[in-house]
Design a protein around this motif. Structure first.
Motif, PDB file in Angstrom:
ATOM      1  N   SER A  32      35.313   5.487   2.267  1.00  0.00           N
ATOM      2  CA  SER A  32      33.593   5.634   2.637  1.00  0.00           C
ATOM      3  C   SER A  32      33.341   3.950   4.277  1.00  0.00           C
ATOM      4  CB  SER A  32      33.130   5.663   1.789  1.00  0.00           C
ATOM      5  OG  SER A  32      32.828   6.618   1.011  1.00  0.00           O
ATOM      6  N   THR A  51      31.895  10.036   4.834  1.00  0.00           N
ATOM      7  CA  THR A  51      32.298  10.390   3.509  1.00  0.00           C
ATOM      8  C   THR A  51      33.664  11.225   3.565  1.00  0.00           C
ATOM      9  OG1 THR A  51      30.587  11.328   2.835  1.00  0.00           O
ATOM     10  CG2 THR A  51      30.349   8.871   2.384  1.00  0.00           C
ATOM     11  N   GLN A  96      36.939   4.462  -1.656  1.00  0.00           N
ATOM     12  CA  GLN A  96      36.275   6.534  -2.419  1.00  0.00           C
ATOM     13  C   GLN A  96      36.573   6.799  -3.720  1.00  0.00           C
ATOM     14  OE1 GLN A  96      35.119   9.609  -0.646  1.00  0.00           O
ATOM     15  NE2 GLN A  96      35.115   9.179   1.267  1.00  0.00           N
TER      16      GLN A  96
ATOM     17  N   HIS B  29      18.528   2.525  -9.883  1.00  0.00           N
ATOM     18  CA  HIS B  29      20.276   2.373  -9.533  1.00  0.00           C
ATOM     19  C   HIS B  29      21.290   1.579 -10.249  1.00  0.00           C
ATOM     20  CE1 HIS B  29      19.145   3.036  -4.706  1.00  0.00           C
ATOM     21  NE2 HIS B  29      19.231   3.720  -5.352  1.00  0.00           N
ATOM     22  N   GLN B  95      22.851   3.679  -5.524  1.00  0.00           N
ATOM     23  CA  GLN B  95      23.349   5.275  -6.915  1.00  0.00           C
ATOM     24  C   GLN B  95      24.697   4.997  -7.314  1.00  0.00           C
ATOM     25  OE1 GLN B  95      22.070   8.376  -5.224  1.00  0.00           O
ATOM     26  NE2 GLN B  95      19.427   7.724  -5.502  1.00  0.00           N
ATOM     27  N   ASN B  97      26.360   7.859  -7.887  1.00  0.00           N
ATOM     28  CA  ASN B  97      27.924   8.403  -6.485  1.00  0.00           C
ATOM     29  C   ASN B  97      28.137   7.435  -5.413  1.00  0.00           C
ATOM     30  OD1 ASN B  97      28.762   9.953  -4.515  1.00  0.00           O
ATOM     31  ND2 ASN B  97      27.696  11.922  -5.385  1.00  0.00           N
ATOM     32  N   SER B  98      29.412   7.758  -5.418  1.00  0.00           N
ATOM     33  CA  SER B  98      30.365   6.505  -4.647  1.00  0.00           C
ATOM     34  C   SER B  98      30.124   6.520  -3.533  1.00  0.00           C
ATOM     35  CB  SER B  98      32.078   6.874  -4.887  1.00  0.00           C
ATOM     36  OG  SER B  98      32.219   8.200  -4.588  1.00  0.00           O
ATOM     37  N   ASN B  99      29.656   8.088  -2.778  1.00  0.00           N
ATOM     38  CA  ASN B  99      29.459   8.134  -1.251  1.00  0.00           C
ATOM     39  C   ASN B  99      28.019   7.813  -0.827  1.00  0.00           C
ATOM     40  OD1 ASN B  99      31.644   9.435  -1.708  1.00  0.00           O
ATOM     41  ND2 ASN B  99      30.887  11.545  -1.926  1.00  0.00           N
ATOM     42  N   GLN B 100      27.706   6.909  -2.052  1.00  0.00           N
ATOM     43  CA  GLN B 100      26.075   6.803  -1.598  1.00  0.00           C
ATOM     44  C   GLN B 100      26.060   5.103  -1.128  1.00  0.00           C
ATOM     45  OE1 GLN B 100      23.339   8.460  -1.879  1.00  0.00           O
ATOM     46  NE2 GLN B 100      24.880   9.799  -2.090  1.00  0.00           N
TER      47      GLN B 100
END
Lengths: 115, 113
Positions: A32, A51, A96, B29, B95, B97-100
């Motif tokens: 990411s 992402t 990720q 979070h 958060q 979720n790893s994409n946040q």
């Protein structure tokens, strides 16, 4: 291991001209990638993030970045600089697959905008 | 919505003194982080936490301690302040979720003289 290299420590442009801030990354897995901006004596604000969806990412304030896997690059661009864009910019990578979301920061690029 | 709040904003310490940098977030979070930023450098991770009661070392943990008794708060403790700890300290949260992205506070500017 992951790493980020921002190729310019300082970039100077004239107001109304294009901005290009360069970033190369190294990551063993699906990264990411983020660009953050820091104005003087302020915290970091997210400009945009990649992402693994679209390779061209649009962010706030007219900025965008293109993820190029073959070149391991994630350069930040803006068609026309504004005086308010003068700030420090950080390119950031995160793995990720690694669940803790730890970020690896580049050393930063100072953007100067001349009238 | 306040986001991530850090206190104090500025502090001057004498060598050997101790202090706690406060960080609180109101976004529920689970993940929280402490970074330091030295002049002309990017941020380096000191400690992080993936939830209440769970903390782990980052890249530069020496000289610091943390605790996470609640989801909202993640204080950073300096026990014996040293000049090398003069820096700007940032707290962040995210958060699960790893994409946040991480959300940052405005920082604490600490000088040790």
């Amino acid at each position: 291991a992951q790493s980020v290299t921002q190729l310019d420590s300082h970039v100077s442009v004239s107001e109304g001209t294009p901005v290009l801030l360069r970033c190369n990354y190294s990551s063993s897995y699906s990264p990411s990638l983020f660009w953050y901006v820091q104005h003087p004596n302020k915290g970091l604000q997210l400009l945009l993030k990649y992402t693994s969806a679209a390779t061209l990412v649009k962010g706030i304030n007219g900025f965008e970045a293109e993820f190029k896997k073959s070149e391991t690059s994630f350069h930040l661009t803006k068609p026309s600089a504004h005086m308010s864009d003068a700030a420090e910019y950080f390119c950031v990578v995160s793995d990720q697959r690694e669940g803790t979301g730890k970020l690896i920061f580049g050393q930063g690029t100072t953007l100067q905008v001349k009238p | 919505n306040a986001g991530v709040t850090q206190t104090p904003k500025f502090r001057i310490l004498k060598i050997g003194q101790s202090m706690t940098l406060q960080c609180t977030q109101d976004m529920n979070h689970n993940y929280m982080y402490w970074y330091r930023q030295d002049p002309g450098m990017g941020l380096k991770l000191i400690y992080y936490s993936v939830g209440a009661g769970i903390t782990d070392k980052g890249e530069v943990p020496n000289g610091y301690n943390v605790s996470r008794s609640t989801t909202e708060d993640f204080p950073l403790r300096l026990e014996l302040a040293a000049p090398s700890q003069t820096s700007v300290y940032f707290c962040a949260s995210r958060q699960v979720n790893s994409n946040q992205p991480q959300h940052f506070g405005d920082g604490t500017r600490l000088s040790i003289l």
